[in-house]
Structure formats: structure tokens, C-alpha cells
Design an enzyme around this catalytic site. Structure first.
Site, PDB file in Angstrom:
ATOM      1  N   SER A  39      14.458  -7.335  53.680  1.00 36.57           N
ATOM      2  CA  SER A  39      15.374  -7.836  52.650  1.00 36.57           C
ATOM      3  C   SER A  39      16.766  -7.999  53.235  1.00 36.57           C
ATOM      4  O   SER A  39      17.160  -7.271  54.151  1.00 36.57           O
ATOM      5  CB  SER A  39      15.412  -6.864  51.458  1.00 36.57           C
ATOM      6  OG  SER A  39      16.177  -7.405  50.396  1.00 36.57           O
ATOM      7  N   ASP A  40      17.501  -8.963  52.705  1.00 39.17           N
ATOM      8  CA  ASP A  40      18.877  -9.188  53.152  1.00 39.17           C
ATOM      9  C   ASP A  40      19.676  -9.776  51.995  1.00 39.17           C
ATOM     10  O   ASP A  40      19.106 -10.437  51.118  1.00 39.17           O
ATOM     11  CB  ASP A  40      18.908 -10.144  54.349  1.00 39.17           C
ATOM     12  CG  ASP A  40      20.269 -10.173  55.018  1.00 39.17           C
ATOM     13  OD1 ASP A  40      20.608  -9.191  55.712  1.00 39.17           O
ATOM     14  OD2 ASP A  40      21.010 -11.155  54.834  1.00 39.17           O
ATOM     15  N   GLN A  41      20.988  -9.532  52.006  1.00 38.34           N
ATOM     16  CA  GLN A  41      21.851  -9.963  50.915  1.00 38.34           C
ATOM     17  C   GLN A  41      23.085 -10.674  51.435  1.00 38.34           C
ATOM     18  O   GLN A  41      23.619 -10.321  52.490  1.00 38.34           O
ATOM     19  CB  GLN A  41      22.319  -8.766  50.082  1.00 38.34           C
ATOM     20  CG  GLN A  41      21.209  -8.001  49.391  1.00 38.34           C
ATOM     21  CD  GLN A  41      21.754  -6.739  48.755  1.00 38.34           C
ATOM     22  OE1 GLN A  41      22.243  -5.859  49.444  1.00 38.34           O
ATOM     23  NE2 GLN A  41      21.689  -6.665  47.454  1.00 38.34           N
TER      24      GLN A  41
END
Length: 206
Positions: free
Chosen positions: A68-70
Site C-alpha cells: 500500500s502507498d499514499q
């Protein structure tokens, strides 16, 4: 129970994944997270979420690996990630003050190498809209001192005092703001035959 790996050292993502009550382990991928020239936040998080999962696939070939990445884009066009310093956190929140901002979370699920190739790699991007209040310099500085959100993209923790920075939130899953969109993750799990509801151990009284 299929072995699950969270490709992140983030305690926030671990706390979210623990809500599904499935056993998992964590490992941190070694990855350059610098955005590419002219790369927009949506493309950035899609690329990095998959890269994080892929970086650990050789070491953990029999695991379902979650990456996951934001990221988000400030009104001035700047891509905002983790601030890392108090000064950067204050600057980020000053840019976001009074604005409507779309926050993007990339989510990837890689299946074990022994599984069917049809669903070997799944990647989605979950948008979430944040309406920031008009914040004074004193309010921004007080917030940063209180929560020190230096490891959070956008410099806020929506699960804590950061909620006081907002006028309104719009989106499918508020968990995505914290780091892991669980509704979408359950859908990706379902695509490969993992149903958290059917994998719970029945509690027994002594």
C-alpha cells in the site's frame, strides 16, 4: 489459513489489518519511493503499492503479500508524501488549509507463486476527498506539536486529533486515510477465494 504478509513496517497499517482478525506478519521492503518526473499521485501510489509487494515476493514466495502507498496533490500541484520534519509538516498543512483535496491510496495484493496467474497481481487506487478548514498558523503549529504526524502523508492522523482539521470527508472507506482501505482489500481477497468472515476461529469458553 493462507499465510499473509503486510509489506510495510507501519504500525497504523498493521492496526487496520488486524481488524480482519486474520494472522499475518510484517516486513519492510527496501524501495526508492521518489516520484518520477511528471508522475501524478494516482499513478505514483499505484506503481509503489505494487512495487512494495513485488519487492518481497521472492523472499516470501508462498505468501499473499499486501502493498500500500499514499499520496496527494496540493493545490499548487506539489505531490505530498511523508513530511519527515516538523517544518515540512507545517508547510504541508499550510498548503492544504481551506482546500478540497483528493487523497489517493494504492493497494496491491500479490498471490503466492503457486497460485493461478489470472489473479496473481491485483492493484487498485482508492480516492478519498478531504475538505480542510481554514487553519491559522497557530492552529497548524499546535496540531503538529500535539501529534507529530511526521510519518503520515499529508501531515495528519485522521484517527486522532487530525479529525479536527477537517470540515468534511467524502469517500468509500475512511480506513484509506489511515493507510489501508479494508473494504477494497476484502474485495481483492474475495477474488482469490479468501473470505475473512469464513476464516474466523470460533471462541470456546474454558
Amino acid at each position: 489459513m493462507p499465510p499473509i504478509l503486510l509489506a510495510s513496517s507501519s504500525p497504523y497499517r498493521a492496526q487496520l489489518l488486524a481488524k480482519l482478525n486474520l494472522p499475518f506478519i510484517q516486513a519492510s521492503p527496501e524501495l526508492d519511493e521518489t516520484h518520477l518526473p511528471h508522475e501524478v499521485p494516482e499513478s505514483l501510489v499505484k506503481r509503489l503499492s505494487l512495487a512494495k509487494a513485488e519487492a518481497l515476493s521472492e523472499t516470501y514466495p508462498e505468501y499473499y503479500i499486501i502493498g500500500s502507498d499514499q499520496s496527494l496533490c496540493a493545490p499548487n500541484g506539489e505531490i505530498l508524501g511523508k513530511p519527515h520534519t516538523v517544518e515540512n509538516a507545517i508547510q504541508q498543512l499550510s498548503l492544504l488549509s481551506g482546500n478540497r483535496v483528493t487523497f489517493f491510496t494504492g493497494l496491491s495484493l500479490i498471490s503466492p507463486k503457486s497460485c493461478s496467474e489470472s489473479m496473481a497481481k491485483q492493484t487498485v487506487v482508492v480516492p478519498f476527498i478531504v475538505h480542510f478548514k481554514e487553519l491559522s498558523k497557530a492552529e497548524i503549529e499546535a496540531y503538529v506539536r500535539a501529534e507529530m504526524p511526521l510519518d503520515c502523508a499529508g501531515s495528519f492522523k485522521s484517527e486522532g486529533l487530525g479529525i479536527s482539521l477537517f470540515e468534511k470527508l467524502e469517500g468509500e472507506d475512511p480506513n484509506s486515510l489511515i493507510g489501508l482501505p479494508l473494504i477494497k482489500l476484502c474485495q481483492l481477497f474475495s477474488n482469490v477465494g479468501i473470505n475473512p468472515l469464513l476464516m474466523q476461529k470460533t471462541s470456546t469458553k474454558p
